[in-house]
Design a protein around this motif. Structure first.
Motif, PDB file in Angstrom:
ATOM      1  N   ILE A 125      -1.206   6.985  -6.663  1.00 34.25           N
ATOM      2  CA  ILE A 125      -1.251   6.815  -5.209  1.00 34.25           C
ATOM      3  C   ILE A 125      -2.590   7.329  -4.693  1.00 34.25           C
ATOM      4  CG2 ILE A 125      -0.175   7.331  -2.991  1.00 34.25           C
ATOM      5  CD1 ILE A 125       2.507   7.635  -4.378  1.00 34.25           C
ATOM      6  N   CYS A 126      -3.318   6.450  -4.089  1.00 29.41           N
ATOM      7  CA  CYS A 126      -4.560   6.711  -3.352  1.00 29.41           C
ATOM      8  C   CYS A 126      -5.498   7.685  -4.040  1.00 29.41           C
ATOM      9  CB  CYS A 126      -4.245   7.138  -1.920  1.00 29.41           C
ATOM     10  SG  CYS A 126      -5.725   6.993  -0.893  1.00 29.41           S
ATOM     11  N   ASN A 127      -5.546   8.944  -3.590  1.00 26.32           N
ATOM     12  CA  ASN A 127      -6.524   9.908  -4.112  1.00 26.32           C
ATOM     13  C   ASN A 127      -6.395  10.086  -5.621  1.00 26.32           C
ATOM     14  OD1 ASN A 127      -7.329  13.078  -4.577  1.00 26.32           O
ATOM     15  ND2 ASN A 127      -8.576  12.105  -3.004  1.00 26.32           N
ATOM     16  N   ASP A 128      -5.214   9.863  -6.198  1.00 28.22           N
ATOM     17  CA  ASP A 128      -5.035   9.954  -7.652  1.00 28.22           C
ATOM     18  C   ASP A 128      -6.051   9.089  -8.394  1.00 28.22           C
ATOM     19  OD1 ASP A 128      -2.635  11.572  -7.764  1.00 28.22           O
ATOM     20  OD2 ASP A 128      -1.408   9.792  -7.357  1.00 28.22           O
ATOM     21  N   ARG A 129      -6.468   7.966  -7.769  1.00 29.76           N
ATOM     22  CA  ARG A 129      -7.331   7.027  -8.488  1.00 29.76           C
ATOM     23  C   ARG A 129      -8.688   7.623  -8.817  1.00 29.76           C
ATOM     24  NH1 ARG A 129      -8.118   5.966  -3.116  1.00 29.76           N
ATOM     25  NH2 ARG A 129      -9.716   4.594  -2.281  1.00 29.76           N
ATOM     26  N   ARG A 130      -9.042   8.714  -8.150  1.00 30.64           N
ATOM     27  CA  ARG A 130     -10.356   9.329  -8.364  1.00 30.64           C
ATOM     28  C   ARG A 130     -10.346  10.331  -9.513  1.00 30.64           C
ATOM     29  NH1 ARG A 130     -12.814   7.766  -3.523  1.00 30.64           N
ATOM     30  NH2 ARG A 130     -11.383   7.531  -1.781  1.00 30.64           N
ATOM     31  N   TRP A 131      -9.173  10.565 -10.123  1.00 28.80           N
ATOM     32  CA  TRP A 131      -9.017  11.627 -11.136  1.00 28.80           C
ATOM     33  C   TRP A 131      -8.786  11.000 -12.501  1.00 28.80           C
ATOM     34  CZ3 TRP A 131     -10.122  16.427  -9.519  1.00 28.80           C
ATOM     35  CH2 TRP A 131     -10.171  16.615  -8.139  1.00 28.80           C
TER      36      TRP A 131
ATOM     37  N   LEU B 289      -2.880  15.525  -3.737  1.00 28.31           N
ATOM     38  CA  LEU B 289      -2.770  15.429  -2.270  1.00 28.31           C
ATOM     39  C   LEU B 289      -4.093  15.889  -1.658  1.00 28.31           C
ATOM     40  CD1 LEU B 289       0.758  17.052  -1.788  1.00 28.31           C
ATOM     41  CD2 LEU B 289       0.208  14.598  -1.750  1.00 28.31           C
ATOM     42  N   PRO B 290      -4.828  15.013  -0.993  1.00 33.11           N
ATOM     43  CA  PRO B 290      -6.080  15.454  -0.378  1.00 33.11           C
ATOM     44  C   PRO B 290      -5.815  16.102   0.980  1.00 33.11           C
ATOM     45  CG  PRO B 290      -5.778  13.124  -0.002  1.00 33.11           C
ATOM     46  CD  PRO B 290      -4.571  13.598  -0.784  1.00 33.11           C
ATOM     47  N   GLY B 291      -6.893  16.587   1.578  1.00 29.24           N
ATOM     48  CA  GLY B 291      -6.794  17.095   2.944  1.00 29.24           C
ATOM     49  C   GLY B 291      -6.413  18.563   3.002  1.00 29.24           C
TER      50      GLY B 291
ATOM     51  N   ASN C 212      -4.740   4.424   1.444  1.00 28.36           N
ATOM     52  CA  ASN C 212      -5.175   4.437   2.855  1.00 28.36           C
ATOM     53  C   ASN C 212      -6.446   5.265   2.848  1.00 28.36           C
ATOM     54  OD1 ASN C 212      -2.857   3.779   5.128  1.00 28.36           O
ATOM     55  ND2 ASN C 212      -1.942   4.498   3.222  1.00 28.36           N
ATOM     56  N   THR C 213      -7.594   4.645   2.895  1.00 24.89           N
ATOM     57  CA  THR C 213      -8.831   5.432   2.817  1.00 24.89           C
ATOM     58  C   THR C 213      -9.713   5.166   4.025  1.00 24.89           C
ATOM     59  OG1 THR C 213      -8.710   5.413   0.408  1.00 24.89           O
ATOM     60  CG2 THR C 213     -10.806   6.043   1.387  1.00 24.89           C
ATOM     61  N   PRO C 214     -10.043   6.231   4.769  1.00 22.07           N
ATOM     62  CA  PRO C 214     -10.910   6.060   5.937  1.00 22.07           C
ATOM     63  C   PRO C 214     -12.303   5.571   5.541  1.00 22.07           C
ATOM     64  CG  PRO C 214      -9.885   8.244   5.914  1.00 22.07           C
ATOM     65  CD  PRO C 214      -9.603   7.623   4.586  1.00 22.07           C
TER      66      PRO C 214
ATOM     67  N   LEU D 248      -3.558  15.647   7.022  1.00 22.47           N
ATOM     68  CA  LEU D 248      -2.600  16.725   6.797  1.00 22.47           C
ATOM     69  C   LEU D 248      -1.603  16.441   5.672  1.00 22.47           C
ATOM     70  CD1 LEU D 248      -2.258  17.373  10.594  1.00 22.47           C
ATOM     71  CD2 LEU D 248      -2.922  19.147   8.948  1.00 22.47           C
ATOM     72  N   GLU D 249      -2.076  15.754   4.620  1.00 22.06           N
ATOM     73  CA  GLU D 249      -1.135  15.487   3.514  1.00 22.06           C
ATOM     74  C   GLU D 249      -0.602  16.780   2.910  1.00 22.06           C
ATOM     75  OE1 GLU D 249      -1.461  12.223   0.728  1.00 22.06           O
ATOM     76  OE2 GLU D 249      -3.354  11.688   1.670  1.00 22.06           O
ATOM     77  N   LYS D 250      -1.456  17.812   2.844  1.00 28.05           N
ATOM     78  CA  LYS D 250      -0.994  19.078   2.244  1.00 28.05           C
ATOM     79  C   LYS D 250       0.019  19.777   3.154  1.00 28.05           C
ATOM     80  CE  LYS D 250      -4.513  20.595  -1.056  1.00 28.05           C
ATOM     81  NZ  LYS D 250      -5.325  19.416  -1.365  1.00 28.05           N
TER      82      LYS D 250
ATOM     83  N   ARG E 280       5.742  10.267  -7.474  1.00 35.71           N
ATOM     84  CA  ARG E 280       5.424  11.092  -6.298  1.00 35.71           C
ATOM     85  C   ARG E 280       3.994  11.601  -6.450  1.00 35.71           C
ATOM     86  NH1 ARG E 280      11.281  14.222  -6.461  1.00 35.71           N
ATOM     87  NH2 ARG E 280      12.396  12.772  -5.102  1.00 35.71           N
ATOM     88  N   LYS E 281       3.196  11.350  -5.422  1.00 32.81           N
ATOM     89  CA  LYS E 281       1.745  11.616  -5.473  1.00 32.81           C
ATOM     90  C   LYS E 281       1.439  13.053  -5.895  1.00 32.81           C
ATOM     91  CE  LYS E 281      -2.279  10.923  -2.425  1.00 32.81           C
ATOM     92  NZ  LYS E 281      -2.652  10.402  -1.080  1.00 32.81           N
ATOM     93  N   VAL E 282       0.558  13.166  -6.874  1.00 36.32           N
ATOM     94  CA  VAL E 282       0.186  14.481  -7.403  1.00 36.32           C
ATOM     95  C   VAL E 282      -1.052  15.037  -6.692  1.00 36.32           C
ATOM     96  CG1 VAL E 282      -0.744  15.620  -9.474  1.00 36.32           C
ATOM     97  CG2 VAL E 282       1.280  14.134  -9.661  1.00 36.32           C
TER      98      VAL E 282
ATOM     99  N   PRO F  33       0.789  -1.238   0.000  1.00 33.94           N
ATOM    100  CA  PRO F  33       0.000   0.000   0.000  1.00 33.94           C
ATOM    101  C   PRO F  33       0.822   1.291   0.000  1.00 33.94           C
ATOM    102  CG  PRO F  33      -0.616  -1.459   1.839  1.00 33.94           C
ATOM    103  CD  PRO F  33       0.633  -2.015   1.244  1.00 33.94           C
ATOM    104  N   GLU F  34       0.076   2.397  -0.055  1.00 35.42           N
ATOM    105  CA  GLU F  34       0.622   3.745   0.167  1.00 35.42           C
ATOM    106  C   GLU F  34       1.173   3.824   1.609  1.00 35.42           C
ATOM    107  OE1 GLU F  34      -2.550   6.565   0.926  1.00 35.42           O
ATOM    108  OE2 GLU F  34      -1.380   8.247   0.134  1.00 35.42           O
ATOM    109  N   LEU F  35       2.271   4.546   1.810  1.00 37.34           N
ATOM    110  CA  LEU F  35       2.857   4.756   3.143  1.00 37.34           C
ATOM    111  C   LEU F  35       2.826   3.450   3.940  1.00 37.34           C
ATOM    112  CD1 LEU F  35       1.293   8.255   4.027  1.00 37.34           C
ATOM    113  CD2 LEU F  35       3.497   7.800   2.956  1.00 37.34           C
TER     114      LEU F  35
END
Ligand code: CDT
Length: 332
Positions: A182-188, A136-138, A208-210, A151-153, A132-134, A47-49
């Motif tokens: 990486i993670c949130n990228d999959r939604r774009w 970044l949520p949060g 890593n998704t809550p 706090l990814e940002k 490198r993740k493009v 996984p991520e991280l």
């Protein structure tokens, strides 16, 4: 003609608690690689991280206090067992981790820079691709309105490597076109399409998704969280005629639930393997890469059917604008 086939695994990790040292996480990953080897797997996706808890949920006023979550070299003494296992078993692996790099910024000045990073490593221990993740949520500042921070940002810069794809040997194959999200990228969809435009055949993706939306911005039904994750990955694979291995960190980590549901998806958008636990779990699939040909030579033959002249807004604009308002007079 023999099929171009590779056996892949999503190596889902159960929770890694804040106090759990990297050594223990790495031992768990090595055990998954041993299991993968017994099942004939040629490439394992973590996984991520993957080496620590999802630390962006923890606030540090001084960012340098978070440095202990980051890797400054790869491999390091602590991550070397992963590279050794890859060599021993002849397996490639994908690893997500927090990276500190001393690199020039856009002005050319060398800075200490932090990224949410993933690498693809071959059995010889070569890093054949880095991303490198493009997306970044949060948020960057402590948000008192949230139950759990994201706090990814704060901790990461936006990735500066684009969305690279590489053709490299893996398993029995002399060349596979591989890319990473990486993670949130999959939604774009834009991210998937940039990979698709480089003829990607296999997308490696950690997340890593809550289980709950912690943003308190409105109601979101619990069951839709997994649906949206799968929907995004399945659409990405179908629309770009590729396979994806999407691997979660799962379970209750530092009191916060991550939903798991790791999947492997084929170019038709079908889920061909899915994790069912919230624990360390290996799911595997044989991927016949020839399956990518149908989509990319018919409905998604990009060279025949794409219309970039109509897509200018995709790169020219960030936020949405309001459309013109229709009036009868203007229409006449
Ligand atoms: N790690 C990561 O990118 N997680 C996000 C959660 C979004 S909630 C701020 C995701 O898209 O899954």
């Amino acid at each position: 003609m023999t099929a171009r086939s590779i056996t892949v695994a999503a190596a889902q990790l159960g929770p890694i608690q804040k106090a759990e040292p990297r050594k223990v996480a790495v031992e768990r990953m090595v055990r998954l690689m041993e299991r993968a080897h017994r099942r004939g797997v040629e490439l394992v996706v973590f996984p991520e991280l993957a080496l620590t808890t999802f630390f962006p949920r923890h606030y540090h006023a001084d960012i340098t206090e978070a440095d202990h979550w980051f890797e400054t070299t790869m491999p390091s003494n602590q991550t070397a067992p992963l590279f050794a296992a890859a060599h021993k078993y002849g397996i490639g692996f994908h690893l997500g981790y927090a990276e500190i790099a001393h690199e020039p910024d856009e002005t050319g000045t060398v800075q200490k820079r932090r990224f949410n990073t993933s690498i693809l490593v071959n059995p010889d221990g070569d890093i054949v691709l880095k991303y490198r993740k493009v997306h970044l949520p949060g948020h960057a500042a402590f948000d008192p309105g949230r139950k759990v921070q994201h706090l990814e940002k704060r901790y990461f810069e936006v990735g500066n490597l684009g969305f690279p794809v590489v053709r490299a040997a893996m398993g029995d194959l002399a060349g596979i076109n591989m890319g990473m999200l990486i993670c949130n990228d999959r939604r774009w969809p834009e991210a998937w399409r940039v990979l698709g435009l480089q003829s990607v055949e296999l997308v490696l993706l950690g997340y890593n998704t809550p289980s709950l939306n912690m943003e308190a911005g409105g109601f979101e039904a619990h069951h839709l969280r997994v649906f949206h994750s799968h929907l995004s990955i399945q659409a990405g694979c179908y629309q770009n005629a590729c396979f994806a291995v999407a691997t979660a960190k799962a379970g209750t980590e530092d009191g916060c639930e991550l939903f798991g549901h790791s999947i492997i998806v084929n170019p038709q958008g079908e889920i061909i393997a899915m994790a069912t636990s919230w624990d360390d779990e290996l799911i595997t699939a044989d991927c016949n890469l020839d399956m990518c040909t149908l989509g990319r030579t018919t409905i998604f033959a990009f060279d025949k059917h794409r219309r970039p002249e109509a897509y200018a807004r995709i790169t020219a604009q960030v936020g949405a604008v309001e459309p013109p308002i229709w009036t009868k007079q203007a229409a006449e």
